[in-house]
Design an enzyme around this catalytic site. Structure first.
Site, mmCIF file in Angstrom:
data_model
loop_
_atom_site.group_PDB
_atom_site.id
_atom_site.type_symbol
_atom_site.label_atom_id
_atom_site.label_comp_id
_atom_site.label_asym_id
_atom_site.label_seq_id
_atom_site.Cartn_x
_atom_site.Cartn_y
_atom_site.Cartn_z
ATOM 1 N N CYS A 152 0.772 -1.161 0.198
ATOM 2 C CA CYS A 152 0.001 0.143 0.108
ATOM 3 C C CYS A 152 0.968 1.049 0.003
ATOM 4 C CB CYS A 152 -0.898 -0.040 1.146
ATOM 5 S SG CYS A 152 -1.984 1.473 1.429
ATOM 6 N N CYS B 267 -5.130 6.028 -4.589
ATOM 7 C CA CYS B 267 -4.224 4.779 -4.411
ATOM 8 C C CYS B 267 -3.030 5.059 -4.841
ATOM 9 C CB CYS B 267 -4.895 3.611 -5.350
ATOM 10 S SG CYS B 267 -4.004 2.107 -5.136
HETATM 11 N N1 LIG Z 1 -6.123 -2.315 -2.532
HETATM 12 C C1 LIG Z 1 -4.716 -2.770 -2.873
HETATM 13 C C2 LIG Z 1 -3.508 -2.501 -1.676
HETATM 14 C C3 LIG Z 1 -3.560 -1.077 -1.368
HETATM 15 C C4 LIG Z 1 -3.299 -0.236 -2.341
HETATM 16 C C5 LIG Z 1 -3.121 1.287 -1.373
HETATM 17 N N2 LIG Z 1 -4.486 1.777 -1.504
HETATM 18 C C6 LIG Z 1 -2.087 2.057 -2.223
HETATM 19 O O1 LIG Z 1 -2.037 3.139 -1.810
HETATM 20 O O2 LIG Z 1 -1.566 1.576 -2.699
HETATM 21 C C7 LIG Z 1 -4.782 -4.184 -3.224
HETATM 22 O O3 LIG Z 1 -5.216 -5.140 -2.774
HETATM 23 O O4 LIG Z 1 -3.927 -4.516 -4.161
#
Ligand SMILES: N[C@@H](CCC[C@H](N)C(=O)O)C(=O)O
Length: 260
Positions: free
Chosen positions: A74, A199
């Site tokens: 993340c 993200c």
């Molecule tokens: N939801 C993603 C992991 C988390 C991503 C995150 N919010 C970021 O900032 O990179 C997954 O399960 O691939």
């Protein structure tokens, strides 16, 4: 049981942060993690992050999506745990920590802007109208006329659960180049199973993708996300993207005690 927590957010991607150096958190309790992330019955967050001791670095980051399952790297959470570690007095303005995809170096400046070193990217797959790459988490990237017009929750889920990505699935990013050279991005996140306000691994994937496709020649890309602005910089040598940095704010919101 009383659970002390800290709430952080990075451009609107928000996390329950827990100092778990005493290893007292029930890490296998998926239902508890999902409840803590629930925006009505719990604290509310896109994810939950444990800070733990690590033998070879300043600390270890353990990441859970809001569905209660551990997941891949993340980026926004990585920036938030650096700010969290500084608030705990664990670090000053630079650190090296362990995450699920390996070691990450990071710095935090006087304004709280965190610059996080992300993994190298040397495998990029182009498909019919999309590009796929892994920046610590898997990301599908496609370009749209207007990000405002996209039903991110609906179309994102359709792609995430499609046969293209099998049982693991992928995060899904919709991108529009802007006249000022920036790129606007909206993201559907795997494991949250909805749009998030940003993200980190997603905008990192978008920045590399727009360079790879020749939509920018710059090795520094600014991205507009629903929760603010992020910047990604990198170096490219023989098709390999390295010295990849995700740069942006990471802010403490509140702390509290949750009665389990
Ligand atoms: N939801 C993603 C992991 C988390 C991503 C995150 N919010 C970021 O900032 O990179 C997954 O399960 O691939």
């Amino acid at each position: 049981m009383e659970l002390n927590f800290y709430k952080y957010q990075g451009t609107g991607n928000d996390f329950v942060m827990i100092d778990n150096r005493d290893l007292s958190f029930p890490k296998e309790n998926t239902e508890l993690v999902a409840k803590l992330c629930d925006r009505r019955f719990g604290i509310g967050a896109d994810g939950l992050i444990l800070l733990e001791n690590d033998e070879t670095s300043d600390f270890r980051m353990v990441y859970y999506n809001s569905d209660g399952n551990t997941s891949s790297m993340c980026g926004n959470g990585g920036r938030c745990i650096v700010a969290f570690a500084k608030s705990l007095g664990l670090i000053e303005n630079s650190t090296r920590f362990m995450a699920t995809d390996g070691l990450h170096d990071a710095t935090i400046d006087a304004d709280g802007i965190v610059s996080l070193h992300m993994k190298d990217v040397d495998h990029i797959k182009t498909g019919n109208g999309y590009i796929f790459l892994d920046t610590g988490s898997p990301h599908h990237v496609e370009f749209v006329e207007d990000v405002r017009q996209v039903n991110v929750a609906e179309l994102g889920a359709k792609i995430r659960y499609s046969d293209m990505y099998g049982s693991a699935g992928s995060n899904v990013n919709f991108v529009k180049p802007e006249a000022d050279g920036r790129f606007s991005v909206r993201t559907y996140e795997r494991g949250v199973e909805d749009e998030t306000l940003s993200c980190g691994t997603g905008v990192t994937a978008v920045a590399i993708a727009v360079h790879y496709l020749g939509k920018t020649k710059s090795e520094t890309v600014k991205l507009n996300v629903e929760g603010g602005t992020l910047e990604v910089s990198f170096e490219v040598r023989d098709g390999k993207y390295s010295k990849v940095y995700l740069i942006g704010p990471a802010e403490f919101v509140f702390k509290g005690t949750f009665i389990v």
